[in-house]
Scaffold this motif. Structure first.
Motif, PDB file in Angstrom:
ATOM      1  N   LYS A 110      33.023  39.280  42.149  1.00  0.00           N
ATOM      2  CA  LYS A 110      32.102  38.171  42.369  1.00  0.00           C
ATOM      3  C   LYS A 110      31.125  38.151  41.194  1.00  0.00           C
ATOM      4  CE  LYS A 110      29.627  35.995  46.066  1.00  0.00           C
ATOM      5  NZ  LYS A 110      30.519  34.936  46.423  1.00  0.00           N
ATOM      6  N   ALA A 144      32.432  35.840  33.691  1.00  0.00           N
ATOM      7  CA  ALA A 144      32.840  34.603  34.372  1.00  0.00           C
ATOM      8  C   ALA A 144      34.366  34.466  34.352  1.00  0.00           C
ATOM      9  CB  ALA A 144      32.183  33.396  33.710  1.00  0.00           C
ATOM     10  N   ARG A 145      34.995  34.795  33.236  1.00  0.00           N
ATOM     11  CA  ARG A 145      36.463  34.720  33.148  1.00  0.00           C
ATOM     12  C   ARG A 145      37.124  35.734  34.077  1.00  0.00           C
ATOM     13  NH1 ARG A 145      36.871  33.851  26.679  1.00  0.00           N
ATOM     14  NH2 ARG A 145      36.629  31.594  26.734  1.00  0.00           N
ATOM     15  N   LEU A 148      37.042  34.479  37.609  1.00  0.00           N
ATOM     16  CA  LEU A 148      38.028  33.432  37.887  1.00  0.00           C
ATOM     17  C   LEU A 148      39.413  34.021  38.156  1.00  0.00           C
ATOM     18  CD1 LEU A 148      37.041  30.686  35.293  1.00  0.00           C
ATOM     19  CD2 LEU A 148      36.818  30.587  37.790  1.00  0.00           C
ATOM     20  N   LYS A 151      39.349  36.411  41.612  1.00  0.00           N
ATOM     21  CA  LYS A 151      38.754  35.863  42.837  1.00  0.00           C
ATOM     22  C   LYS A 151      39.656  36.143  44.029  1.00  0.00           C
ATOM     23  CE  LYS A 151      40.837  31.411  42.086  1.00  0.00           C
ATOM     24  NZ  LYS A 151      40.868  30.531  41.003  1.00  0.00           N
ATOM     25  N   ARG A 153      42.190  35.559  46.816  1.00  0.00           N
ATOM     26  CA  ARG A 153      43.335  34.636  46.863  1.00  0.00           C
ATOM     27  C   ARG A 153      43.815  34.467  48.267  1.00  0.00           C
ATOM     28  NH1 ARG A 153      46.613  35.207  41.594  1.00  0.00           N
ATOM     29  NH2 ARG A 153      44.970  35.688  40.164  1.00  0.00           N
TER      30      ARG A 153
END
Length: 153
Positions: A110, A144-145, A148, A151, A153
């Motif tokens: 997160k 941030a990458r 993504l 995250k 699923r």
């Protein structure tokens, strides 16, 4: 929960750039604010101790306050020297001790963009989550990458 595929993970590492990616764990403004607050606390303590109010305080209280100020100084120094590093093996950060997590141990992450610092909270299938700070723009973008790709699923 499903982890990213090997291809997704390989692509993530390519997007992050040449590894290891390393930078300060805390932004400069936060590090200097910690030192400024510590200096103000020490100034007020010296001012109080030199006055009549300081004479009536017991030695136990004085030692307790000194121990707290020493603890704040250790934290401020740790913030100032702490480094976050993203490597092919995982993520690591120097702090009071060394925090590290391997890519294989991460269940999901997160990204938490706070005002003072940007954080990446890495959750594992076992144990407690690890939090890493980003003090540079490059680390923030990498966090941030990572968020993504890893995250839920």
């Amino acid at each position: 929960m499903q982890r990213p595929t090997l291809e997704e993970h390989r692509q993530l590492l390519e997007e992050i750039g040449p590894l290891p990616l390393e930078g300060p764990a805390w932004p400069s403004r936060v590090k200097w604010l910690a030192w400024l607050i510590l200096a103000l606390v020490v100034f007020r303590l010296v001012q109080t101790a030199a006055g009549p109010a300081g004479e009536s305080v017991s030695i136990t209280i004085k030692l307790s306050v000194l121990a707290c100020v020493a603890g704040l100084a250790v934290l401020a120094r740790a913030m100032h020297t702490s480094v976050t590093r993203i490597t092919v093996q995982g993520i690591e950060q120097s702090w009071l001790g060394r925090k590290e997590i391997a890519w294989d141990d991460i269940s999901f992450v997160k990204f938490v963009p706070l005002i003072a610092s940007k954080r990446l909270i890495c959750f594992t299938s076992r144990g407690r989550p690890l939090t890493f700070q980003a003090g540079s723009r490059e680390l923030e973008i990498a966090f941030a990458r990572i968020a993504l790709v890893y995250k839920r699923r």
